[in-house]
Design an enzyme around this catalytic site. Structure first.
Site, PDB file in Angstrom:
ATOM      1  N   PHE A 155     105.657  76.401 143.768  1.00  0.00           N
ATOM      2  CA  PHE A 155     106.419  75.857 142.642  1.00  0.00           C
ATOM      3  C   PHE A 155     107.344  76.930 142.055  1.00  0.00           C
ATOM      4  CE2 PHE A 155     102.249  73.612 142.569  1.00  0.00           C
ATOM      5  CZ  PHE A 155     102.707  72.364 142.959  1.00  0.00           C
ATOM      6  N   MET A 156     108.085  77.618 142.910  1.00  0.00           N
ATOM      7  CA  MET A 156     108.868  78.764 142.469  1.00  0.00           C
ATOM      8  C   MET A 156     110.014  78.389 141.531  1.00  0.00           C
ATOM      9  SD  MET A 156     111.012  79.822 145.884  1.00  0.00           S
ATOM     10  CE  MET A 156     109.529  80.106 146.847  1.00  0.00           C
ATOM     11  N   LYS A 157     110.420  77.129 141.519  1.00  0.00           N
ATOM     12  CA  LYS A 157     111.507  76.718 140.626  1.00  0.00           C
ATOM     13  C   LYS A 157     110.995  76.238 139.268  1.00  0.00           C
ATOM     14  CE  LYS A 157     114.754  75.615 144.326  1.00  0.00           C
ATOM     15  NZ  LYS A 157     115.583  76.818 144.103  1.00  0.00           N
ATOM     16  N   THR A 158     109.699  76.424 139.033  1.00  0.00           N
ATOM     17  CA  THR A 158     109.104  76.042 137.753  1.00  0.00           C
ATOM     18  C   THR A 158     108.991  77.270 136.859  1.00  0.00           C
ATOM     19  OG1 THR A 158     107.816  74.318 138.856  1.00  0.00           O
ATOM     20  CG2 THR A 158     107.111  74.959 136.659  1.00  0.00           C
ATOM     21  N   ASP A 194     113.097  81.720 149.392  1.00  0.00           N
ATOM     22  CA  ASP A 194     114.317  81.259 148.715  1.00  0.00           C
ATOM     23  C   ASP A 194     114.990  82.472 148.102  1.00  0.00           C
ATOM     24  OD1 ASP A 194     116.327  80.151 147.229  1.00  0.00           O
ATOM     25  OD2 ASP A 194     115.065  78.783 146.071  1.00  0.00           O
TER      26      ASP A 194
END
Length: 328
Positions: free
Chosen positions: A101-104, A138
C-alpha cells in the site's frame, strides 16, 4: 470457524459500537461483515481508551482491510508506546504493508512516528535500504520520496546517510533518465538541503551539476526533467541563462549538426543524429534567456514564442501568446 470478533470469547467483555448512519441513510456504505464487526469493536476500545495486545491485533486486522484508516493507525501507535513494544520489530512487521500500500499516506506516517521514537541512525540506515527496495517497485512514488527526504533531513548524518545518496540517484537516472522524482531528489540533496560534506566548493558543484544535466539532455533532448534541473541550478546559483547559449542553441536547430560540422566540445555535448529537433524546451530556454537580457534581445524572445505558438508547441498556444503580450 467464524472470523468475527462477535464470536470470539476474547472479546466477550466488550460491547461493540455500531457506526451511526442515521435512520435512513441516503448512500449507505456496504462494508463487509468482517469489516463492520472489526470497526464496531474498534470504536468501543477507542472510547474506553484500551491499549492492550488484543488491540494491536485488532488494529492490524483493520489496517489490512483498510490501510487508509488513520484512526486505526493512530490508536495502534498509541498502544505500541503504552505497551513499550519493540518499535523496530513493528517496522519489520509493517514492511509488507508499505510495499503493498505504498500510495497510502498513513503507511508512511506510521513509519515516521516509529523512526522518530526509535531515534537511531542505525535504524535510519536500515530504513533507507528498505526504501531502495520500495522504490524498485515504483521509482516515482511521492510518499516514498517525501519520507526518504525526511529521514535524511531529520537524522542529518553525513557519513552514514547523505554520503551515498548522489551515487544512488545517478544509478536511478542511468536506468531511467526521465525519472522526474530522482531529478527532484538530486536537487534536494545537492542544493535544497544545505551544503553536503565534500561539496564546500560551490563553484565546483555548480560546474559539476551543469555538466551532469547537459550530458543527460544530450542523451534525451526532449526530456523536460533534465531541462528543469538545468534551470534550477542556474536560478539557484544566480547564473545568467545566456551563459549556456552555446550549449542550448544546437538543440534549437531543425537538424543536428552534420559530422563535418561537429567540433568536439566536452563542456557542451551536441544532440545526436537521431535527436528530434528542434527541442521545445531548448527554444523556451533561449526565449527566456533573451527576455532576461532585455532591450533589443526581447524581440528575439518574441520571435521564438511566435514559433512555439504557431508551429512548435501549439498545444500551449494561449500561453505563448500571453508571454508575447506580457513582454511587449
Amino acid at each position: 470457524m467464524s472470523d468475527l470478533l462477535a464470536d470470539d470469547s476474547e472479546w466477550a467483555d466488550v460491547v461493540p459500537i455500531r457506526q451511526y448512519e442515521n435512520v435512513n441513510p441516503v448512500a449507505p456504505i456496504f462494508y463487509t461483515e468482517e469489516y463492520k464487526d472489526a470497526t464496531d469493536y474498534f470504536r468501543a476500545v477507542v472510547k474506553s481508551g484500551e491499549t492492550s495486545p488484543r488491540v494491536l491485533k485488532l488494529t492490524e486486522k483493520i489496517i489490512r482491510m483498510n490501510p487508509a484508516h488513520y484512526t486505526a493507525w493512530q490508536h495502534r501507535y498509541k498502544t505500541l508506546v503504552a505497551l513499550k513494544s519493540d518499535l523496530e520489530e513493528e517496522l519489520r512487521l509493517m514492511d509488507d504493508l508499505a510495499k503493498q500500500f505504498m500510495k497510502t499516506y498513513q503507511v508512511w506516517h506510521h513509519r515516521r512516528l516509529l523512526l522518530t521514537a526509535i531515534n537511531s541512525v542505525d535504524a535510519a540506515v536500515l530504513e533507507l535500504e528498505f526504501l531502495r527496495d520500495v522504490l524498485d517497485v515504483d521509482t516515482k512514488n511521492y510518499h516514498t520520496w517525501s519520507y526518504r527526504q525526511w529521514i535524511l533531513a531529520h537524522f542529518n548524518n553525513e557519513t552514514r546517510l547523505w554520503a551515498r545518496e548522489r551515487a544512488y540517484l545517478e544509478d536511478l537516472l542511468e536506468a531511467d533518465v526521465r525519472n522526474n522524482s530522482a531529478w527532484h531528489h538530486r536537487f534536494f540533496v545537492v542544493y535544497a538541503s544545505g551544503i553536503r560534506l565534500g561539496d564546500e566548493d560551490r563553484e565546483q558543484v555548480r560546474r559539476r551539476e551543469l555538466s551532469f544535466a547537459k550530458e543527460k539532455i544530450a542523451l534525451a533532448p526532449n526530456n523536460p526533467s533534465a531541462w528543469n534541473y538545468l534551470r534550477g541550478v542556474l536560478e539557484f546559483t544566480k547564473t545568467p541563462f545566456v551563459e549556456l547559449a552555446s550549449f542550448v542553441e544546437p538543440y534549437t536547430a531543425v537538424q543536428p549538426p552534420s559530422a563535418s560540422e561537429e567540433v568536439v566540445d566536452l563542456d557542451n555535448p551536441l544532440p545526436t543524429e537521431s535527436a528530434q529537433l528542434p527541442c521545445v524546451a531548448a527554444l523556451e530556454f533561449m526565449a527566456d534567456a533573451y527576455e532576461k537580457q532585455g532591450g533589443d534581445a526581447t524581440a528575439k524572445a518574441v520571435e521564438i514564442w511566435k514559433s512555439l505558438a504557431n508551429e512548435r508547441d501549439v498545444m500551449r498556444k494561449k500561453y505563448w501568446e500571453y508571454r508575447i503580450r506580457d513582454a511587449l
